[in-house]
Design an enzyme around this catalytic site. Structure first.
Site, PDB file in Angstrom:
ATOM      1  N   HIS A  32      21.865 -34.352 -24.233  1.00 10.05           N
ATOM      2  CA  HIS A  32      20.662 -34.214 -25.066  1.00 10.05           C
ATOM      3  C   HIS A  32      19.522 -35.030 -24.444  1.00 10.05           C
ATOM      4  O   HIS A  32      19.752 -36.128 -23.954  1.00 10.05           O
ATOM      5  CB  HIS A  32      20.974 -34.712 -26.481  1.00 10.05           C
ATOM      6  CG  HIS A  32      19.925 -34.398 -27.487  1.00 10.05           C
ATOM      7  ND1 HIS A  32      18.740 -35.089 -27.566  1.00 10.05           N
ATOM      8  CD2 HIS A  32      19.868 -33.447 -28.454  1.00 10.05           C
ATOM      9  CE1 HIS A  32      17.999 -34.588 -28.554  1.00 10.05           C
ATOM     10  NE2 HIS A  32      18.665 -33.580 -29.102  1.00 10.05           N
ATOM     11  N   CYS A  57      17.624 -29.108 -26.422  1.00 12.01           N
ATOM     12  CA  CYS A  57      16.965 -29.413 -27.697  1.00 12.01           C
ATOM     13  C   CYS A  57      15.523 -28.923 -27.573  1.00 12.01           C
ATOM     14  O   CYS A  57      14.693 -29.571 -26.929  1.00 12.01           O
ATOM     15  CB  CYS A  57      17.020 -30.903 -28.001  1.00 12.01           C
ATOM     16  SG  CYS A  57      16.164 -31.290 -29.554  1.00 12.01           S
ATOM     17  N   HIS A  96      19.894 -26.914 -29.595  1.00 14.83           N
ATOM     18  CA  HIS A  96      19.260 -27.378 -30.829  1.00 14.83           C
ATOM     19  C   HIS A  96      17.986 -26.555 -31.002  1.00 14.83           C
ATOM     20  O   HIS A  96      17.134 -26.553 -30.116  1.00 14.83           O
ATOM     21  CB  HIS A  96      18.856 -28.852 -30.714  1.00 14.83           C
ATOM     22  CG  HIS A  96      19.983 -29.809 -30.909  1.00 14.83           C
ATOM     23  ND1 HIS A  96      19.778 -31.178 -30.926  1.00 14.83           N
ATOM     24  CD2 HIS A  96      21.306 -29.615 -31.119  1.00 14.83           C
ATOM     25  CE1 HIS A  96      20.949 -31.782 -31.132  1.00 14.83           C
ATOM     26  NE2 HIS A  96      21.883 -30.861 -31.237  1.00 14.83           N
ATOM     27  N   ASP A 126      17.917 -28.029 -35.791  1.00 14.88           N
ATOM     28  CA  ASP A 126      17.841 -29.481 -35.622  1.00 14.88           C
ATOM     29  C   ASP A 126      17.042 -30.052 -36.794  1.00 14.88           C
ATOM     30  O   ASP A 126      17.068 -29.473 -37.877  1.00 14.88           O
ATOM     31  CB  ASP A 126      17.233 -29.777 -34.245  1.00 14.88           C
ATOM     32  CG  ASP A 126      17.636 -31.130 -33.693  1.00 14.88           C
ATOM     33  OD1 ASP A 126      18.363 -31.869 -34.366  1.00 14.88           O
ATOM     34  OD2 ASP A 126      17.198 -31.465 -32.577  1.00 14.88           O
ATOM     35  N   HIS A 127      16.346 -31.128 -36.591  1.00 14.76           N
ATOM     36  CA  HIS A 127      15.626 -31.807 -37.686  1.00 14.76           C
ATOM     37  C   HIS A 127      14.812 -30.820 -38.525  1.00 14.76           C
ATOM     38  O   HIS A 127      14.145 -29.948 -37.987  1.00 14.76           O
ATOM     39  CB  HIS A 127      14.669 -32.862 -37.123  1.00 14.76           C
ATOM     40  CG  HIS A 127      15.285 -33.720 -36.078  1.00 14.76           C
ATOM     41  ND1 HIS A 127      14.576 -34.276 -35.054  1.00 14.76           N
ATOM     42  CD2 HIS A 127      16.574 -34.094 -35.884  1.00 14.76           C
ATOM     43  CE1 HIS A 127      15.374 -34.975 -34.276  1.00 14.76           C
ATOM     44  NE2 HIS A 127      16.601 -34.873 -34.752  1.00 14.76           N
ATOM     45  N   TYR A 141      17.401 -34.906 -41.716  1.00 13.18           N
ATOM     46  CA  TYR A 141      18.824 -34.595 -41.927  1.00 13.18           C
ATOM     47  C   TYR A 141      19.167 -34.289 -43.383  1.00 13.18           C
ATOM     48  O   TYR A 141      20.283 -34.476 -43.825  1.00 13.18           O
ATOM     49  CB  TYR A 141      19.708 -35.707 -41.353  1.00 13.18           C
ATOM     50  CG  TYR A 141      19.887 -35.483 -39.870  1.00 13.18           C
ATOM     51  CD1 TYR A 141      20.953 -34.727 -39.396  1.00 13.18           C
ATOM     52  CD2 TYR A 141      18.939 -35.926 -38.950  1.00 13.18           C
ATOM     53  CE1 TYR A 141      21.095 -34.458 -38.054  1.00 13.18           C
ATOM     54  CE2 TYR A 141      19.057 -35.660 -37.600  1.00 13.18           C
ATOM     55  CZ  TYR A 141      20.147 -34.927 -37.159  1.00 13.18           C
ATOM     56  OH  TYR A 141      20.279 -34.638 -35.832  1.00 13.18           O
TER      57      TYR A 141
HETATM   58 MN   LIG Z   1      17.963 -32.414 -30.823  1.00 10.04          MN
END
Ligand SMILES: [Mn+2]
Length: 306
Positions: free
Chosen positions: A162, A201, A227, A269-270, A284
């Site tokens: 990552h 990502c 991601h 992802d986020h 999250y």
């Molecule tokens: Mn990520």
């Protein structure tokens, strides 16, 4: 999808919206620790397919005494993954914090809360005694890969590196080498092993300011995990946002995955923190993920991907 916390309720939600694979955080180093997580996910008709986060390898990343002990732990863990057919291990080589932000409460659409990084607001002391040069980091990575890749290959596990988030180096006085595309080229050149791969990502590559779809096509089959995320802005200042309002053409990004023949795992992802959500940190929380998965499946179906 990652479920935080990994509760039966969240797993049921994931199964209901069509999620097939779950990303778990490092559960501990005994075989039973991973088996318990695997069983919990299987109960809902899904598969535990990725482990990422909280890996006990800080001393390897920082080149500190005791790294051999961490290495033994990682070897055992990768073997456990192989035994339970958990095929992807997502890791990073940042010496501190999986990801760093300067605010967690920036208002986005309708008051949804997102995180932000602004280097002007970043104020943290440097770590003492930790490596400060890129050379340290590359030497440490070479040590790690030389040991772990044969084990991973044997276990049928693929590693996925990552990027540093934010892709700024140094931070906390620590070198963070995975901040640009050439660093990932160098990672790929270090070993041709099928277990030596990239976690693409999209958020981090968007933060770098690179053309995200073109970069997916460039890395091609070296991508072992994805991601799906976007931001607004590039380093040194950016903020997170919903999947449908960032700066990347996300449909084109999904098309790029189709074009490279990507059949691996992908997770949102986020995500923004939505109305009424408490508990887990910004990025999250659970409700934003439900929106994200629906958005991703919509893009996939529009492209004829199941
Ligand atoms: Mn990520």
């Amino acid at each position: 999808m990652v479920c935080t916390p990994l509760s039966d309720e969240n797993l049921r939600l994931a199964a209901q919206i069509g999620v097939t694979d779950i990303v778990g955080r490092y559960p501990g180093n005994e075989f039973e620790d991973l088996q318990r997580m695997d069983d919990q996910v299987a109960k809902f008709g899904m598969k535990l397919s990725v482990i990422e986060g909280y890996l006990p390898m800080d001393r390897i990343r920082l080149g500190q005494p005791g790294r051999e002990e961490d290495m033994e732990t990682m070897i055992k863990f990768v073997r456990n993954m192989g035994k339970l057919d958990v095929p992807v291990l997502c890791y990073h080589f940042v010496g501190r914090d999986d990801w760093t932000r300067t605010s967690w409460n920036v208002e986005d659409r309708g008051g949804a809360l997102v995180s932000e990084f602004n280097l002007d607001d970043f104020d943290a002391p440097d770590d003492e005694g930790a490596p400060t040069t890129d050379d340290h980091a590359w030497v440490g990575l070479e040590y790690f890969l030389n040991v772990i890749l044969p084990v991973a290959e044997d276990a049928g596990v693929k590693l996925a590196m990552h990027p540093a988030d934010p892709p700024i180096s140094p931070l906390y006085g620590l070198s963070r080498v995975f901040c640009d595309v050439p660093a990932f080229d160098r990672l790929c050149e270090m070993s041709d092993s099928p277990s030596n791969g990239i976690c693409f990502c999209g958020g981090c590559f968007s933060e770098m300011g690179v053309d995200v779809p073109a970069t997916i096509r460039r890395f091609g089959d070296r991508i072992t995990f994805a991601h799906f995320r976007d931001v607004v802005g590039v380093v040194p200042k950016f903020q997170e946002t919903f999947h449908d309002k960032g700066q990347t053409d996300m449909a084109e990004a999904m098309r790029a995955y189709k074009d490279i023949g990507y059949t691996g795992l992908m997770r949102p992802d986020h995500v923004p923190r939505l109305e009424g959500e408490q508990g887990e940190g910004t990025g999250y929380s659970m409700m934003g993920r439900l929106f994200a998965v629906g958005y991703m499946r919509g893009l996939m179906h529009a492209l004829g991907v199941k």
